[in-house]
Scaffold this active site. Structure first.
Site, PDB file in Angstrom:
ATOM      1  N   LYS A   1      41.891  -1.356  -8.834  1.00 37.37           N
ATOM      2  CA  LYS A   1      41.829  -1.963 -10.160  1.00 37.37           C
ATOM      3  C   LYS A   1      42.986  -2.941 -10.379  1.00 37.37           C
ATOM      4  CE  LYS A   1      38.030  -0.065 -11.415  1.00 37.37           C
ATOM      5  NZ  LYS A   1      36.822  -0.904 -11.620  1.00 37.37           N
TER       6      LYS A   1
ATOM      7  N   TYR B   1      41.485   4.255  -6.065  1.00 36.94           N
ATOM      8  CA  TYR B   1      40.900   3.710  -7.300  1.00 36.94           C
ATOM      9  C   TYR B   1      41.915   2.870  -8.072  1.00 36.94           C
ATOM     10  CZ  TYR B   1      38.611   3.526 -11.855  1.00 36.94           C
ATOM     11  OH  TYR B   1      38.051   3.088 -13.049  1.00 36.94           O
TER      12      TYR B   1
END
Length: 239
Positions: free
Chosen positions: A141, A137
Site C-alpha cells: 500500500k 500488505y
C-alpha cells in the site's frame, strides 16, 4: 453521467461503491476474478453495464482485463479497488502493485484515477529491489501511494488520488473492524463523481473525504522513479 470501471467489485467496498455510483445514474463496469464471482457481482449490482473477468494474481489475466476494458472505449473514471491481504508475498505484489501498474499503463487514459490504499502503509518496510519476494500488505500500500504520486505528477491532465477506506467489516476487514462501511466507500464515490474543487484535484490521499496524513517517503520523487523503473523492468511495459 460518468463511465466508470472498478476492479475487485464483486463484493465488499468495490460492490458498495458500484451500487452508489449506479444509483447516481452512472454507467458502471464491474470486475470479478472468475465466472462465479461475476454472477455474484451482477446479483449484487444488476444495474451494472457488464462484468470484466480476470484474476489479478496472474499477469496474463491482468493483460486480458486491460484488453477487455479498452473494448468498451475510454472511461471517465478507473477505481483500483482490488487488493489482497495474504501471507504470500508474490501474490500480494502481483495483485496490489503490479496489477494497478499494468492496468494504469495499458487502459486508455481516463479523466480520473482512484487508488485504494490503507493507513497501514505508514512506517512499512519497502524493498523496491525485491518487490516480488519481500512485499507484505502494508508495504504494497506504500508502493501504491508512490505509484499514485508518480502518475499524478506525470499525467497532469488526469485527476489522480488515493484513499484510505479505514478498517471496515468486509470479508478482508473481518467482523472486528471498527470503521463504517459507508465511510469505507464514500471517498471513492466522491472522487469519482464529485464536482467540487477538492474532488477535482490531484495527488492527494483521503480518509472519509478529508485529506489524510501519509508516510513522508511518498513524496520522494527519486523513490517514485525507482519504483516505476523496477515495475517497467519486471513487466516490460512502460507507464
Amino acid at each position: 453521467m460518468a463511465k466508470i470501471f472498478i476492479t475487485g467489485s464483486s463484493t465488499g467496498l468495490g460492490a458498495l461503491a458500484a451500487k452508489e455510483l449506479i444509483a447516481q445514474g452512472n454507467e458502471v463496469v464491474l470486475h470479478a476474478r472468475n465466472e462465479a464471482r461475476a454472477k455474484e457481482a451482477l446479483k449484487e449490482n444488476p444495474g451494472a453495464t457488464q462484468v470484466v473477468i480476470g484474476d489479478l494474481g496472474k499477469k496474463e489475466e491482468i493483460l486480458s482485463v486491460a484488453k477487455q476494458v479498452n473494448q468498451f472505449g475510454r472511461f471517465d473514471v478507473i477505481i483500483h479497488n482490488a487488493g489482497v491481504y495474504a501471507p504470500d508475498a508474490r501474490l500480494t505484489y502481483t495483485v496490489n502493485i503490479e496489477a494497478p501498474y499494468l492496468l494504469t499503463s495499458l487502459i486508455e487514459k481516463p479523466k480520473r484515477i482512484i487508488y485504494v490504499s490503507s493507513g497501514m502503509h505508514r512506517g512499512s518496510r519497502l524493498n523496491i529491489d525485491h518487490l516480488d519476494q519481500g512485499t507484505d500488505y502494508s508495504s504494497s500500500k506504500l508502493a501504491l501511494l508512490l505509484l499514485m504520486k508518480a502518475v499524478s505528477r506525470l499525467w497532469p491532465d488526469v485527476f489522480v488520488n488515493a484513499v484510505d477506506p479505514g478498517w471496515v467489516p468486509t470479508r478482508m476487514g473481518g467482523a472486528g473492524a471498527n470503521d463504517s462501511l459507508e465511510g469505507g466507500y464514500s471517498s471513492q464515490v466522491w472522487l469519482a463523481s464529485g464536482e467540487d474543487k477538492n474532488a477535482l484535484n490531484s495527488g492527494n490521499y483521503y480518509y472519509h473525504k478529508k485529506l489524510s496524513r501519509y508516510d513522508e517517503r511518498v513524496d520522494n520523487i527519486d523513490l517514485q522513479n525507482q519504483l516505476l523503473a523496477k515495475l517497467e523492468e519486471a513487466t516490460q511495459i512502460k507507464l
